[in-house]
Design an enzyme around this catalytic site. Structure first.
Site, PDB file in Angstrom:
ATOM      1  N   TYR A  46       5.698 -10.008 -14.918  1.00 33.57           N
ATOM      2  CA  TYR A  46       6.626  -9.798 -13.887  1.00 33.57           C
ATOM      3  C   TYR A  46       7.788 -10.847 -13.634  1.00 33.57           C
ATOM      4  CZ  TYR A  46       8.828  -9.529  -9.244  1.00 33.57           C
ATOM      5  OH  TYR A  46       9.900  -9.608  -8.404  1.00 33.57           O
ATOM      6  N   GLU A  84      10.819 -16.323  -7.016  1.00 38.48           N
ATOM      7  CA  GLU A  84      10.042 -15.356  -7.373  1.00 38.48           C
ATOM      8  C   GLU A  84       8.470 -15.949  -7.158  1.00 38.48           C
ATOM      9  OE1 GLU A  84      10.236 -12.064  -7.947  1.00 38.48           O
ATOM     10  OE2 GLU A  84      12.528 -12.169  -8.030  1.00 38.48           O
ATOM     11  N   CYS A 108      12.618   9.066   5.691  1.00 35.89           N
ATOM     12  CA  CYS A 108      12.305   8.652   4.044  1.00 35.89           C
ATOM     13  C   CYS A 108      13.485   9.450   3.336  1.00 35.89           C
ATOM     14  CB  CYS A 108      11.166   8.417   3.666  1.00 35.89           C
ATOM     15  SG  CYS A 108      11.250   8.084   1.810  1.00 35.89           S
ATOM     16  N   ASP A 143       6.369  -5.637  -9.288  1.00 36.11           N
ATOM     17  CA  ASP A 143       5.598  -6.266  -8.209  1.00 36.11           C
ATOM     18  C   ASP A 143       4.820  -5.221  -7.301  1.00 36.11           C
ATOM     19  OD1 ASP A 143       7.577  -5.391  -6.595  1.00 36.11           O
ATOM     20  OD2 ASP A 143       7.751  -7.301  -5.738  1.00 36.11           O
ATOM     21  N   LEU A 191       2.997 -23.007   2.504  1.00 35.89           N
ATOM     22  CA  LEU A 191       3.036 -21.726   1.580  1.00 35.89           C
ATOM     23  C   LEU A 191       1.524 -21.319   1.210  1.00 35.89           C
ATOM     24  CD1 LEU A 191       6.332 -21.384  -0.161  1.00 35.89           C
ATOM     25  CD2 LEU A 191       5.909 -20.610   2.060  1.00 35.89           C
ATOM     26  N   GLN A 249       2.837 -14.517  -2.915  1.00 38.38           N
ATOM     27  CA  GLN A 249       2.027 -14.005  -2.235  1.00 38.38           C
ATOM     28  C   GLN A 249       2.393 -14.031  -0.869  1.00 38.38           C
ATOM     29  OE1 GLN A 249      -1.148 -13.244  -3.379  1.00 38.38           O
ATOM     30  NE2 GLN A 249      -0.994 -13.771  -5.245  1.00 38.38           N
TER      31      GLN A 249
HETATM   32 FE1  SF4 Z   1       6.718   6.306   0.696  1.00 37.12          FE
HETATM   33 FE2  SF4 Z   1       6.884   8.434   2.484  1.00 37.12          FE
HETATM   34 FE3  SF4 Z   1       9.023   7.659   1.042  1.00 37.12          FE
HETATM   35 FE4  SF4 Z   1       7.113   8.754  -0.237  1.00 37.12          FE
HETATM   36  S1  SF4 Z   1       8.117   9.870   1.616  1.00 37.12           S
HETATM   37  S2  SF4 Z   1       8.527   7.343  -0.713  1.00 37.12           S
HETATM   38  S3  SF4 Z   1       5.279   7.780   0.816  1.00 37.12           S
HETATM   39  S4  SF4 Z   1       7.855   6.382   2.716  1.00 37.12           S
END
Ligand code: SF4
Length: 244
Positions: free
Chosen positions: A138, A55, A220, A156, A98, A60
């Site tokens: 976190y 973690e 998505c 995060d 790192l 970064q």
């Molecule tokens: Fe992310 Fe686009 Fe999916 Fe919405 S539709 S969760 S902005 S990738």
């Protein structure tokens, strides 16, 4: 007596997902994770120290740069006692390249504190974890969830981005007020069962699909429930940046 008007952003309450939205989000996310989740070494252990190392390294730094260093570090410092017994400068040297050298110093200080106060173990209680210098909300949430397998929220950068886009859609994702709200959303979203998988899944989703600059909205699985869809960067103001 006249009351002072608040700016519009403070007048409207921030969105909270309904129970139905939460169930749907979890179902879609966990299905996506089952097909696309990454196989990472710190997901195959429940050793709190190993998870702490991963973690802090990941704070970064990208996963592919962390992987070799994670193995090297654990070979050299296989336990909190081993790390506490080493010099701080040696730990910083091992950390190279790192960067952000405050991180190995912090890790070294946590190891010393764990040895002094808890016999070389990390406590499984969130408040006690938070009492360590160097363990913030976190890291404490990640330890509770990933090492102690508790139903604990995490937030995060990747998780905050996904929750902000899906649940809120527009505004200042990194403002103090939003950050606070997203902790609440994260807490509501974590399921009772499979909390570990859920938290790993949302981090992967933010790293692989809902990425910062060009999220993959067209493929998505969240698009029909996402308030930011189709993503437009102009809807994410960066003007109120704060540290996590
Ligand atoms: Fe992310 Fe686009 Fe999916 Fe919405 S539709 S969760 S902005 S990738």
């Amino acid at each position: 007596m006249p009351t002072r008007r608040q700016p519009p952003s403070l007048q409207c309450p921030l969105a909270v997902p309904s129970p139905g939205q939460r169930r749907r989000f979890r179902r879609v996310l966990l299905r996506w994770y089952g097909r696309n989740g990454r196989d990472l070494p710190w997901r195959r252990t429940d050793d709190p120290y190993h998870i702490l190392v991963s973690e802090i390294m990941l704070q970064q730094t990208q996963v592919d740069r962390v992987l070799p260093k994670y193995h090297e570090w654990l070979r050299k410092y296989p336990s909190l006692e081993a790390l506490a017994g080493a010099g701080e400068d040696a730990a910083v040297k091992t950390w190279y390249p790192l960067g952000y050298n405050i991180r190995p110093r912090r890790l070294h200080a946590i190891a010393r504190e764990a040895v002094t106060r808890f016999g070389g173990e990390l406590p499984s209680d969130e408040n006690t974890l938070r009492s360590f210098k160097g363990i913030g909300p976190y890291t404490a949430g990640a330890l509770m969830s990933f090492a102690f397998r508790k139903r604990a929220p995490i937030l995060d950068t990747n998780v905050a981005r996904v929750l902000f886009r899906v649940v809120i859609g527009r505004g200042h994702p990194k403002s103090h007020r939003m950050r606070k709200h997203l902790w609440k959303v994260s807490e509501l979203m974590v399921p009772r069962k499979r909390a570990f998988d859920f938290n790993q899944a949302i981090m992967d989703f933010g790293a692989l699909v809902c990425v910062a600059r060009r999220p993959k909205c067209e493929n998505c699985p969240m698009s029909d429930m996402c308030r930011a869809y189709p993503f437009d960067p102009r809807h994410e103001s960066q003007s109120a940046m704060v540290r996590r």
